[in-house]
Scaffold this active site. Sequence first.
Site, PDB file in Angstrom:
ATOM      1  N   SER A   9      -7.316  -1.151  -2.832  1.00  0.00           N
ATOM      2  CA  SER A   9      -8.232   0.223  -2.625  1.00  0.00           C
ATOM      3  C   SER A   9      -9.685   0.555  -4.246  1.00  0.00           C
ATOM      4  O   SER A   9     -10.658   0.946  -3.121  1.00  0.00           O
ATOM      5  CB  SER A   9      -7.295   1.039  -2.713  1.00  0.00           C
ATOM      6  OG  SER A   9      -6.811   1.262  -1.789  1.00  0.00           O
ATOM      7  N   TYR A  69      -2.626  -1.297   8.374  1.00  0.00           N
ATOM      8  CA  TYR A  69      -3.812  -1.691   8.266  1.00  0.00           C
ATOM      9  C   TYR A  69      -4.102  -2.218   9.873  1.00  0.00           C
ATOM     10  O   TYR A  69      -3.323  -2.313  10.738  1.00  0.00           O
ATOM     11  CB  TYR A  69      -3.821  -3.973   7.895  1.00  0.00           C
ATOM     12  CG  TYR A  69      -3.386  -3.713   7.130  1.00  0.00           C
ATOM     13  CD1 TYR A  69      -5.264  -3.531   5.803  1.00  0.00           C
ATOM     14  CD2 TYR A  69      -2.662  -4.448   6.010  1.00  0.00           C
ATOM     15  CE1 TYR A  69      -4.545  -3.821   4.507  1.00  0.00           C
ATOM     16  CE2 TYR A  69      -2.323  -3.839   4.878  1.00  0.00           C
ATOM     17  CZ  TYR A  69      -3.244  -4.060   4.331  1.00  0.00           C
ATOM     18  OH  TYR A  69      -3.783  -3.868   2.308  1.00  0.00           O
ATOM     19  N   ARG A 127       0.675  -0.895   0.136  1.00  0.00           N
ATOM     20  CA  ARG A 127      -0.021   0.404   0.370  1.00  0.00           C
ATOM     21  C   ARG A 127       1.128   1.343   0.297  1.00  0.00           C
ATOM     22  O   ARG A 127       0.756   2.068   1.213  1.00  0.00           O
ATOM     23  CB  ARG A 127      -0.806  -0.086   1.145  1.00  0.00           C
ATOM     24  CG  ARG A 127      -1.673  -1.265   1.309  1.00  0.00           C
ATOM     25  CD  ARG A 127      -3.105  -1.769  -0.076  1.00  0.00           C
ATOM     26  NE  ARG A 127      -3.920  -1.404   0.057  1.00  0.00           N
ATOM     27  CZ  ARG A 127      -4.935  -0.927   0.573  1.00  0.00           C
ATOM     28  NH1 ARG A 127      -5.389  -2.200   1.528  1.00  0.00           N
ATOM     29  NH2 ARG A 127      -6.628  -0.506   0.433  1.00  0.00           N
ATOM     30  N   ASP A 139      -3.372  -0.675  -7.177  1.00  0.00           N
ATOM     31  CA  ASP A 139      -4.077  -1.371  -5.545  1.00  0.00           C
ATOM     32  C   ASP A 139      -5.522  -1.119  -5.586  1.00  0.00           C
ATOM     33  O   ASP A 139      -6.331  -0.978  -5.947  1.00  0.00           O
ATOM     34  CB  ASP A 139      -4.062  -0.055  -4.918  1.00  0.00           C
ATOM     35  CG  ASP A 139      -4.454  -0.555  -3.738  1.00  0.00           C
ATOM     36  OD1 ASP A 139      -4.663  -1.607  -3.367  1.00  0.00           O
ATOM     37  OD2 ASP A 139      -3.622   0.480  -2.010  1.00  0.00           O
ATOM     38  N   GLN A 196       0.046   2.839  -5.709  1.00  0.00           N
ATOM     39  CA  GLN A 196      -1.644   3.288  -5.548  1.00  0.00           C
ATOM     40  C   GLN A 196      -2.289   3.278  -7.078  1.00  0.00           C
ATOM     41  O   GLN A 196      -3.317   2.864  -6.356  1.00  0.00           O
ATOM     42  CB  GLN A 196      -2.166   5.036  -5.469  1.00  0.00           C
ATOM     43  CG  GLN A 196      -2.681   4.618  -3.974  1.00  0.00           C
ATOM     44  CD  GLN A 196      -2.514   6.499  -3.430  1.00  0.00           C
ATOM     45  OE1 GLN A 196      -1.554   6.692  -3.942  1.00  0.00           O
ATOM     46  NE2 GLN A 196      -3.072   6.665  -2.705  1.00  0.00           N
TER      47      GLN A 196
HETATM   48  P1  NAD Z   1      -9.659  -3.044   6.008  1.00  0.00           P
HETATM   49  O1  NAD Z   1     -10.275  -3.097   4.158  1.00  0.00           O
HETATM   50  O2  NAD Z   1      -8.247  -4.028   5.863  1.00  0.00           O
HETATM   51  O3  NAD Z   1      -9.990  -2.616   6.858  1.00  0.00           O
HETATM   52  C1  NAD Z   1     -11.046  -1.460   6.756  1.00  0.00           C
HETATM   53  C2  NAD Z   1     -11.289  -1.390   8.266  1.00  0.00           C
HETATM   54  O4  NAD Z   1     -11.544  -1.998   9.087  1.00  0.00           O
HETATM   55  C3  NAD Z   1      -9.895  -0.259   8.615  1.00  0.00           C
HETATM   56  O5  NAD Z   1      -9.852   0.812   8.416  1.00  0.00           O
HETATM   57  C4  NAD Z   1     -10.212  -1.403   9.640  1.00  0.00           C
HETATM   58  O6  NAD Z   1      -8.931  -0.337  11.008  1.00  0.00           O
HETATM   59  C5  NAD Z   1     -11.001  -1.314  10.455  1.00  0.00           C
HETATM   60  N1  NAD Z   1     -11.112  -1.686  11.402  1.00  0.00           N
HETATM   61  C6  NAD Z   1     -10.448  -2.717  12.116  1.00  0.00           C
HETATM   62  N2  NAD Z   1     -11.403  -3.389  13.288  1.00  0.00           N
HETATM   63  C7  NAD Z   1     -11.899  -2.710  13.911  1.00  0.00           C
HETATM   64  C8  NAD Z   1     -12.503  -2.791  14.525  1.00  0.00           C
HETATM   65  N3  NAD Z   1     -12.723  -3.552  16.027  1.00  0.00           N
HETATM   66  N4  NAD Z   1     -13.603  -1.502  14.389  1.00  0.00           N
HETATM   67  C9  NAD Z   1     -14.037  -1.176  14.193  1.00  0.00           C
HETATM   68  N5  NAD Z   1     -13.122  -0.819  12.527  1.00  0.00           N
HETATM   69  C10 NAD Z   1     -12.515  -1.488  12.900  1.00  0.00           C
HETATM   70  O7  NAD Z   1      -8.621  -1.268   5.470  1.00  0.00           O
HETATM   71  P2  NAD Z   1      -7.854  -0.903   3.833  1.00  0.00           P
HETATM   72  O8  NAD Z   1      -9.314   0.159   3.661  1.00  0.00           O
HETATM   73  O9  NAD Z   1      -7.421  -2.031   2.465  1.00  0.00           O
HETATM   74  O10 NAD Z   1      -7.795   0.109   4.424  1.00  0.00           O
HETATM   75  C11 NAD Z   1      -6.091  -0.522   5.586  1.00  0.00           C
HETATM   76  C12 NAD Z   1      -4.784   1.327   5.446  1.00  0.00           C
HETATM   77  O11 NAD Z   1      -4.397   1.090   3.827  1.00  0.00           O
HETATM   78  C13 NAD Z   1      -5.463   2.581   6.058  1.00  0.00           C
HETATM   79  O12 NAD Z   1      -4.738   2.592   6.934  1.00  0.00           O
HETATM   80  C14 NAD Z   1      -5.629   3.108   4.609  1.00  0.00           C
HETATM   81  O13 NAD Z   1      -5.456   4.752   4.645  1.00  0.00           O
HETATM   82  C15 NAD Z   1      -4.226   2.619   3.878  1.00  0.00           C
HETATM   83  N6  NAD Z   1      -4.185   2.862   2.367  1.00  0.00           N
HETATM   84  C16 NAD Z   1      -3.546   3.329   2.159  1.00  0.00           C
HETATM   85  C17 NAD Z   1      -2.711   3.667   0.662  1.00  0.00           C
HETATM   86  C18 NAD Z   1      -1.676   3.965   0.312  1.00  0.00           C
HETATM   87  O14 NAD Z   1      -0.706   4.790   1.305  1.00  0.00           O
HETATM   88  N7  NAD Z   1      -1.641   3.440  -1.281  1.00  0.00           N
HETATM   89  C19 NAD Z   1      -3.902   3.060  -0.525  1.00  0.00           C
HETATM   90  C20 NAD Z   1      -5.244   2.577   0.282  1.00  0.00           C
HETATM   91  C21 NAD Z   1      -5.190   1.929   1.946  1.00  0.00           C
END
Ligand code: NAD
Length: 384
Positions: free
Chosen positions: A139, A236, A128, A136, A133
């Site tokens: 996303s 994550y 990530r 990805d 990006q």
């Molecule tokens: P994900 O699909 O793994 O999880 C979805 C959300 O559920 C997350 O925000 C997580 O914190 C939340 N979660 C887990 N347990 C929980 C609980 N008990 N109660 C409430 N919420 C809970 O996450 P994602 O959408 O794939 O994103 C993961 C991370 O990756 C984030 O920090 C996001 O900003 C980051 N990200 C970075 C990039 C990049 O820089 N290129 C791109 C996409 C995502």
Amino acid sequence: MRLAVLKERRGGETRVAATPETAKKLAALGCKVAIEMGAGMASGYPDALYADAGAEIAPDAAAALFGAGIVLKVRAPLVAGEGEIDELALMHRGALLVGTLEAVANPDRAAALAAAGIDACSMELAPRTTRAQSMDILSSQANLAGYRAVIEGAGAFDKAFPMLMTAAGTIPAANAFIMGAGVAGLQAIATARRLGARVSATDVRPAAKEEIKSLGAAFVGYEDEESKQAQTAGGYAKQLSAEFYAKQAEVVAAHIAKQDIVVCTALVQGRRAPTLVTEAMVASMKPGSVIVDIAADSGGNCAATRPGEMYVTENGVKILGYTNWPGRIANAASALYARNLLTFLTTFWDKETTAPKLPPEDDIVQGVTLTRGGAVVHPQLAAK
Ligand code: NAD
């Protein structure tokens, strides 16, 4: 270099790995693009559009794969006993396969790909990072899933999202609560806000709190010393202690009873989705309320979710537990997925040989490569 795109046969998959737009761009790279007949039908891309883009329409999977050095897929190819045909057996040794192969959860799959001599790249394992990006797929697909969840939730809700002031009286705004504020959850917040709902959201990662607020939603959640460390280096959420989840559940229970729409998106990488909405919380909700559980693919965040189904509980709460939410908005999801794959190939394209060149030391290549030269090489799998 012949590049094949197959019709998806796994589990009612509606998406396709290349669109007419990306087929044209792949051809411009020097690929001879072959699309299996009907591959784009379920996502609204008829064969004629691919033909207009210069692709060959192959009558079946075997014809598309014949001589193909690159294969693009959404889901992992079928193997013997999994469906109508053995797609893997039709692929050439040494071919590059790019898709969402989900091999970490299905390690036998990586072994079968290696045994077949396929160099497999599983795009859900891409890092990530900023550079990755535009490739990805997690996303791009989660974004649309979050949007679609709110739209389907609104469709299932037989009151209104915005406050409606009419001569006949006022309909109050709906209360929408988004659980998990990652990519899908943030899009769900934005979509519910645009529709006029009063939106609140929860997450465990400290960074998510600010993001929730910046989208104009209220943060509802439990925070302590443990939650300050709730994020892994990769961004994550971590698996937290039973004590933390119990405290979080106390805060959520009081809030959820007042909600009309609950959208569940919370995931913990590599594990079953955390149960955040208990049967008792569902029982506390008003009739006509809607729970949309897009974590259903990983078991669901709601204890009452039946993955793959929509049903109404005894107290009149509708629970939408459908799986494969990106596949419920297949045209747009395919468009973004196909662009993610195109960007991956373009980034690692060798113009001189008109073939992909995947340097093993590159962090994206390292992240996505499952198998190379007949061996399973991914660090999450090679040791298993
Ligand atoms: P994900 O699909 O793994 O999880 C979805 C959300 O559920 C997350 O925000 C997580 O914190 C939340 N979660 C887990 N347990 C929980 C609980 N008990 N109660 C409430 N919420 C809970 O996450 P994602 O959408 O794939 O994103 C993961 C991370 O990756 C984030 O920090 C996001 O900003 C980051 N990200 C970075 C990039 C990049 O820089 N290129 C791109 C996409 C995502």
